[in-house]
Enzyme design. Structure first.
Site, PDB file in Angstrom:
ATOM      1  N   THR A 130      57.089  52.133  17.390  1.00 19.29           N
ATOM      2  CA  THR A 130      56.546  52.095  18.746  1.00 19.29           C
ATOM      3  C   THR A 130      56.356  50.641  19.166  1.00 19.29           C
ATOM      4  OG1 THR A 130      54.744  52.797  20.211  1.00 19.29           O
ATOM      5  CG2 THR A 130      54.151  52.239  17.951  1.00 19.29           C
TER       6      THR A 130
ATOM      7  N   LYS B   5      48.718  49.623  22.022  1.00 14.35           N
ATOM      8  CA  LYS B   5      47.533  50.467  21.841  1.00 14.35           C
ATOM      9  C   LYS B   5      47.843  51.637  20.917  1.00 14.35           C
ATOM     10  CE  LYS B   5      45.261  49.378  26.238  1.00 14.35           C
ATOM     11  NZ  LYS B   5      44.747  49.933  27.514  1.00 14.35           N
ATOM     12  N   LYS B   6      49.016  52.222  21.102  1.00 12.13           N
ATOM     13  CA  LYS B   6      49.406  53.331  20.238  1.00 12.13           C
ATOM     14  C   LYS B   6      49.625  52.851  18.814  1.00 12.13           C
ATOM     15  CE  LYS B   6      52.170  56.648  21.668  1.00 12.13           C
ATOM     16  NZ  LYS B   6      53.383  57.461  22.020  1.00 12.13           N
TER      17      LYS B   6
ATOM     18  N   ASP C 137      55.903  61.359  19.509  1.00 13.06           N
ATOM     19  CA  ASP C 137      55.975  61.515  20.950  1.00 13.06           C
ATOM     20  C   ASP C 137      54.842  62.450  21.331  1.00 13.06           C
ATOM     21  OD1 ASP C 137      57.110  60.908  23.459  1.00 13.06           O
ATOM     22  OD2 ASP C 137      58.030  62.883  23.525  1.00 13.06           O
ATOM     23  N   SER C 138      54.158  62.100  22.389  1.00 10.97           N
ATOM     24  CA  SER C 138      52.973  62.866  22.736  1.00 10.97           C
ATOM     25  C   SER C 138      52.757  62.803  24.232  1.00 10.97           C
ATOM     26  CB  SER C 138      51.747  62.315  21.995  1.00 10.97           C
ATOM     27  OG  SER C 138      51.584  60.930  22.247  1.00 10.97           O
TER      28      SER C 138
ATOM     29  N   TYR D 124      45.869  59.349  29.647  1.00 10.11           N
ATOM     30  CA  TYR D 124      45.062  60.320  30.386  1.00 10.11           C
ATOM     31  C   TYR D 124      43.683  60.546  29.754  1.00 10.11           C
ATOM     32  CZ  TYR D 124      49.612  61.394  32.483  1.00 10.11           C
ATOM     33  OH  TYR D 124      50.821  61.304  33.124  1.00 10.11           O
TER      34      TYR D 124
ATOM     35  N   ARG E 198      47.013  63.317  18.164  1.00  6.54           N
ATOM     36  CA  ARG E 198      47.721  62.349  17.328  1.00  6.54           C
ATOM     37  C   ARG E 198      47.060  62.229  15.967  1.00  6.54           C
ATOM     38  NH1 ARG E 198      47.717  58.655  20.778  1.00  6.54           N
ATOM     39  NH2 ARG E 198      49.662  59.270  21.747  1.00  6.54           N
TER      40      ARG E 198
END
Length: 213
Positions: free
Chosen positions: A8, A12-13, A82-83, A167, A194
């Site tokens: 990624t 942040k992820k 993927d989310s 979100y 996650r």
């Protein structure tokens, strides 16, 4: 030390992925990894790495696409996820298009505001939604593993909280009185889609990621 790529470019992820995987691998579930410590690296460690188009129609397809490409290009065991957000009143959308729902990839505020605008006439009792995550692990040699995680809940109309991303400020998980953006990182990891998916994947990695030569 065994290096594992987290495929990624979202900083942040990446922090969230590293935190969840490192905590799980360091605990009881990851005891099998202790003799050959794992180093988690991101795409920033590969400056010429190209963007991989997310052309899949499901979270699982996209996670596998990214993990396969990462493994192919680097030769490392690769984790990708993927989310997104699935809103009941929108037929499960924005779904795989969550990060680019407003037309601008990664514009969290615009995406959030568009979803709220689309739900403006929907009664509060019909604001059910879930966060969904698919996480993939692809190993050199071609073996693939895919797990998923889900956090059910509902949306609120006014964003709350400064934490998280995407979100999170409008998502209230089942049993929660605070949005995901109002939770601490540790609290969110414990209940998030996650967190659930990656804990499952880390337990699997403890068994299948080979030690260094």
């Amino acid at each position: 030390m065994t290096r594992v790529l987290l495929a990624t470019a979202n900083t942040k992820k990446l922090l969230e992925l590293r935190r969840i995987l490192a905590e799980t691998m360091a605990g009881g579930a990851g005891a099998a990894l202790r003799p050959h410590r794992i180093e988690l690296v991101g795409l920033a460690d590969f400056p010429d790495y190209p963007e991989v188009p997310e052309t899949g129609l499901t979270f699982g397809e996209n996670a596998l696409l990214k993990a396969r490409e990462g493994c192919r290009r680097t030769g490392l065991p690769t984790v990708a996820d993927d989310s997104g957000l699935a809103v009941d009143a929108l037929g499960g959308m924005p779904g795989v298009f969550s990060a680019r729902w407003s037309g601008r990839h990664g514009d969290d505020r615009a995406n959030l505001e568009l979803v709220l605008a689309q739900l403006a006439d929907v009664p509060d009792e019909h604001l059910g939604a879930s966060f969904v995550c698919a996480a993939a692990l692809v190993l050199p040699g071609g073996k693939e593993h895919l797990v998923d995680g889900r956090q059910p809940g509902r949306l609120v109309r006014t964003p709350r909280g400064e934490g998280g991303f995407g979100y999170d400020p409008i998502f209230l998980g089942d049993g929660q009185t605070r949005t995901n953006a109002e939770l601490s990182a540790e609290e969110k990891d414990a209940v998030s889609h996650r967190g659930k998916a990656l804990r499952s994947l880390a337990k699997l990695a403890a068994k299948v990621v080979p030690p260094p030569a």
